[in-house]
Design an enzyme around this catalytic site. Sequence first.
Site, PDB file in Angstrom:
ATOM      1  N   ARG A   1       0.710  -1.080  -0.206  1.00  0.00           N
ATOM      2  CA  ARG A   1      -0.054   0.135  -0.056  1.00  0.00           C
ATOM      3  C   ARG A   1       0.702   1.192  -0.055  1.00  0.00           C
ATOM      4  O   ARG A   1       0.315   2.461   0.332  1.00  0.00           O
ATOM      5  CB  ARG A   1      -0.994  -0.190   1.299  1.00  0.00           C
ATOM      6  CG  ARG A   1      -1.975  -1.011   0.840  1.00  0.00           C
ATOM      7  CD  ARG A   1      -3.244  -0.965   2.057  1.00  0.00           C
ATOM      8  NE  ARG A   1      -4.139  -1.800   1.767  1.00  0.00           N
ATOM      9  CZ  ARG A   1      -4.090  -2.846   2.638  1.00  0.00           C
ATOM     10  NH1 ARG A   1      -3.152  -2.800   3.694  1.00  0.00           N
ATOM     11  NH2 ARG A   1      -4.826  -3.956   2.409  1.00  0.00           N
TER      12      ARG A   1
ATOM     13  N   LYS B   1       3.347  11.793 -11.216  1.00  0.00           N
ATOM     14  CA  LYS B   1       2.836  10.968 -12.274  1.00  0.00           C
ATOM     15  C   LYS B   1       3.596   9.569 -12.413  1.00  0.00           C
ATOM     16  O   LYS B   1       4.712   9.797 -12.677  1.00  0.00           O
ATOM     17  CB  LYS B   1       2.681  11.369 -13.742  1.00  0.00           C
ATOM     18  CG  LYS B   1       1.473  12.540 -13.688  1.00  0.00           C
ATOM     19  CD  LYS B   1       1.225  12.718 -15.268  1.00  0.00           C
ATOM     20  CE  LYS B   1       0.245  13.826 -15.603  1.00  0.00           C
ATOM     21  NZ  LYS B   1       0.111  14.198 -16.647  1.00  0.00           N
TER      22      LYS B   1
ATOM     23  N   GLU C   1      11.563  19.433 -23.666  1.00  0.00           N
ATOM     24  CA  GLU C   1      10.659  20.089 -22.830  1.00  0.00           C
ATOM     25  C   GLU C   1      11.116  21.312 -21.936  1.00  0.00           C
ATOM     26  O   GLU C   1      10.435  22.005 -21.603  1.00  0.00           O
ATOM     27  CB  GLU C   1      10.660  19.023 -21.736  1.00  0.00           C
ATOM     28  CG  GLU C   1      10.286  17.457 -22.203  1.00  0.00           C
ATOM     29  CD  GLU C   1       8.666  17.402 -22.612  1.00  0.00           C
ATOM     30  OE1 GLU C   1       7.955  18.387 -22.462  1.00  0.00           O
ATOM     31  OE2 GLU C   1       8.384  16.162 -22.964  1.00  0.00           O
TER      32      GLU C   1
ATOM     33  N   LYS D   1       8.048  23.456 -13.827  1.00  0.00           N
ATOM     34  CA  LYS D   1       7.056  22.269 -13.751  1.00  0.00           C
ATOM     35  C   LYS D   1       6.743  22.380 -12.279  1.00  0.00           C
ATOM     36  O   LYS D   1       5.455  21.933 -12.017  1.00  0.00           O
ATOM     37  CB  LYS D   1       7.680  21.040 -14.108  1.00  0.00           C
ATOM     38  CG  LYS D   1       6.822  19.903 -13.869  1.00  0.00           C
ATOM     39  CD  LYS D   1       7.014  18.499 -14.849  1.00  0.00           C
ATOM     40  CE  LYS D   1       6.023  17.422 -14.196  1.00  0.00           C
ATOM     41  NZ  LYS D   1       6.283  16.114 -15.003  1.00  0.00           N
TER      42      LYS D   1
ATOM     43  N   GLU E   1      -4.086  17.901 -12.807  1.00  0.00           N
ATOM     44  CA  GLU E   1      -4.400  18.320 -14.275  1.00  0.00           C
ATOM     45  C   GLU E   1      -5.907  18.846 -14.419  1.00  0.00           C
ATOM     46  O   GLU E   1      -6.646  18.281 -15.277  1.00  0.00           O
ATOM     47  CB  GLU E   1      -3.943  17.197 -15.256  1.00  0.00           C
ATOM     48  CG  GLU E   1      -3.608  17.760 -16.521  1.00  0.00           C
ATOM     49  CD  GLU E   1      -3.010  16.908 -17.459  1.00  0.00           C
ATOM     50  OE1 GLU E   1      -1.830  16.419 -17.229  1.00  0.00           O
ATOM     51  OE2 GLU E   1      -3.512  16.401 -18.631  1.00  0.00           O
TER      52      GLU E   1
ATOM     53  N   ARG F   1      -2.228  22.795 -15.002  1.00  0.00           N
ATOM     54  CA  ARG F   1      -1.164  21.936 -15.399  1.00  0.00           C
ATOM     55  C   ARG F   1      -1.280  21.440 -16.996  1.00  0.00           C
ATOM     56  O   ARG F   1      -0.304  21.016 -17.391  1.00  0.00           O
ATOM     57  CB  ARG F   1      -1.432  20.488 -14.680  1.00  0.00           C
ATOM     58  CG  ARG F   1      -0.596  19.643 -14.848  1.00  0.00           C
ATOM     59  CD  ARG F   1      -0.236  18.262 -13.770  1.00  0.00           C
ATOM     60  NE  ARG F   1       0.760  17.223 -14.002  1.00  0.00           N
ATOM     61  CZ  ARG F   1       1.389  16.596 -13.164  1.00  0.00           C
ATOM     62  NH1 ARG F   1       0.867  16.688 -11.842  1.00  0.00           N
ATOM     63  NH2 ARG F   1       2.384  15.804 -13.509  1.00  0.00           N
TER      64      ARG F   1
ATOM     65  N   ASN G   1       0.949  20.885 -21.554  1.00  0.00           N
ATOM     66  CA  ASN G   1       0.508  20.016 -22.894  1.00  0.00           C
ATOM     67  C   ASN G   1       1.067  20.857 -24.240  1.00  0.00           C
ATOM     68  O   ASN G   1       0.815  20.362 -24.957  1.00  0.00           O
ATOM     69  CB  ASN G   1      -0.714  19.875 -22.779  1.00  0.00           C
ATOM     70  CG  ASN G   1      -1.167  18.803 -21.744  1.00  0.00           C
ATOM     71  OD1 ASN G   1      -0.332  17.944 -21.164  1.00  0.00           O
ATOM     72  ND2 ASN G   1      -2.390  18.787 -21.339  1.00  0.00           N
TER      73      ASN G   1
ATOM     74  N   HIS H   1       2.342  19.259 -27.371  1.00  0.00           N
ATOM     75  CA  HIS H   1       1.843  17.597 -27.114  1.00  0.00           C
ATOM     76  C   HIS H   1       0.502  17.152 -27.726  1.00  0.00           C
ATOM     77  O   HIS H   1       0.727  16.142 -28.017  1.00  0.00           O
ATOM     78  CB  HIS H   1       1.807  17.293 -25.449  1.00  0.00           C
ATOM     79  CG  HIS H   1       3.035  17.098 -24.944  1.00  0.00           C
ATOM     80  ND1 HIS H   1       3.994  18.490 -24.720  1.00  0.00           N
ATOM     81  CD2 HIS H   1       3.747  16.210 -24.407  1.00  0.00           C
ATOM     82  CE1 HIS H   1       5.328  17.951 -24.111  1.00  0.00           C
ATOM     83  NE2 HIS H   1       5.195  16.582 -23.786  1.00  0.00           N
TER      84      HIS H   1
ATOM     85  N   HIS I   1       2.138  14.376 -29.734  1.00  0.00           N
ATOM     86  CA  HIS I   1       1.543  12.847 -29.634  1.00  0.00           C
ATOM     87  C   HIS I   1       1.223  12.186 -30.782  1.00  0.00           C
ATOM     88  O   HIS I   1       1.733  11.009 -30.975  1.00  0.00           O
ATOM     89  CB  HIS I   1       0.548  12.559 -28.339  1.00  0.00           C
ATOM     90  CG  HIS I   1       1.036  12.844 -26.960  1.00  0.00           C
ATOM     91  ND1 HIS I   1       0.306  13.462 -26.076  1.00  0.00           N
ATOM     92  CD2 HIS I   1       2.126  12.558 -26.456  1.00  0.00           C
ATOM     93  CE1 HIS I   1       1.139  13.238 -24.902  1.00  0.00           C
ATOM     94  NE2 HIS I   1       2.143  12.704 -25.270  1.00  0.00           N
TER      95      HIS I   1
ATOM     96  N   HIS J   1      10.438  10.817 -27.625  1.00  0.00           N
ATOM     97  CA  HIS J   1       9.314  11.875 -27.165  1.00  0.00           C
ATOM     98  C   HIS J   1       9.335  13.215 -27.399  1.00  0.00           C
ATOM     99  O   HIS J   1       8.842  13.845 -28.140  1.00  0.00           O
ATOM    100  CB  HIS J   1       8.989  11.526 -26.070  1.00  0.00           C
ATOM    101  CG  HIS J   1       8.038  12.269 -25.289  1.00  0.00           C
ATOM    102  ND1 HIS J   1       6.633  12.354 -25.490  1.00  0.00           N
ATOM    103  CD2 HIS J   1       8.200  13.536 -24.363  1.00  0.00           C
ATOM    104  CE1 HIS J   1       6.002  13.188 -24.944  1.00  0.00           C
ATOM    105  NE2 HIS J   1       6.600  14.161 -24.264  1.00  0.00           N
TER     106      HIS J   1
END
Length: 370
Positions: free
Chosen positions: A130, A152, A194, A234, A244, A248, A252, A255, A259, A273
């Site tokens: 946990r 994340k 980035e 960030k 988000e 946040r 993006n 992106h 993506h 990426h």
Amino acid sequence: MLDILSIFALAIWNYNPKTIRMNQQKVVISTHINEVLEAEISACQHDRLFLLVDATTRQYCLPLVETLPCLQGAQVIEIGATDVHKDLDSLSHVWQSLSDGGATRHTLLINIGGGMVTDLGGFAASTFKRGINYINIPTTLLAMVDASVGGKTGINFGGLKNEIGVFNNAACVILDTEFLKTLDEENILSGYAEMLKHGLISNEKMLGELLSFDIEQPSLAELQRMVADSVAVKQRIVTDDPTEQGIRKALNLGHTVGHAFESFALARTPLLHGYAVAYGLICELYLSAIKTGFPTEKMHQTVQFIKEHYGKMAITCDDYPTLLQLMTHDKKNVSGIINFTLLGNVGDIRINQTATKEEIYEALDFYREC
Ligand SMILES: NC(=O)c1ccc[n+]([C@@H]2O[C@H](COP(=O)([O-])OP(=O)(O)OC[C@H]3O[C@@H](n4cnc5c(N)ncnc54)[C@H](O)[C@@H]3O)[C@@H](O)[C@H]2O)c1
Ligand SMILES: [Zn+2]
């Protein structure tokens, strides 16, 4: 001497101070990794210590810390390198190794690697018994300025990227550009995209510095300071909006189209990426210029830098429908409307923007012709 240049626990965007207090994450900028790591390990009460590496970071990065006296009893867990191993099998291997090695709820896991290791290790730690504490030591530029910070964690599943995961901060993130000495140029550039994004959503000074920096032959000392500035961007955004719901989404930028390029390239020659993000920035700065008034000369400056260092992925107008379809299926969208983060100027963030098919095709024309 302990050399900690900065500890970021920023609360600058403070319209929601409660969230800020709850979600502060410790990021330490280090130039003496062993001293900083020793201090952070002793600040984090634990019974046993485990180190998670991938096959490559075991070879290049573990040697920088493994002589530390407090790590002598630590058990090393190794998984395969790169994103293809960010899967259930590797996760299961980490859980099993923790279990076999006698890990308890008071065990500390230290992730040493790029975003693949920090994502998977963070998730393994967050779910084992946990949840146990973990420290991230990112060793790629992308992981330093992006993946290792912000809570994340997760793995790819069923062919989908980051399908399973949780939000859970590392107890501490330690940044040291010394690790970048062994990182190849493509992965340096991937992380730098980035950083460009962070400059664009921040201010002219930061962007100007990024556009004039010699990224082909980087001074690691200078890069260290720029990494500190970049991660602070960030950090303050995720502190304000950890899950988000709003600001946040600034992260993006580049992106939505990025993506789509990344998925599109999978069927040909896969793209790192950051390269996809750099190409996405070209298109989304164009959309910003025509839709939200982003100054065209600033767009051209950034586009020039990207063209010079990242080259281009060849696409034709026959590929537009596929790219549009990939954008439509982006998981950030609501009700099938393509969601963009655009800019009115450097630092002037406009979240929840959309664009017509014609505007998106125009942006792709611009990408091909610029
Ligand atoms: N959690 C987040 O917010 C977030 C954000 C962005 C990306 N990500 C995730 O991060 C991952 C990509 O991260 P990445 O670009 O760091 O890739 P990566 O972790 O796969 O690392 C790239 C390659 O570099 C090697 N490497 C790492 N450090 C090295 C070093 N110092 N010297 C030599 N080689 C080294 C790795 O072994 C690997 O082969 C993806 O899984 C992506 O989904 C997560
Ligand atoms: Zn990204």
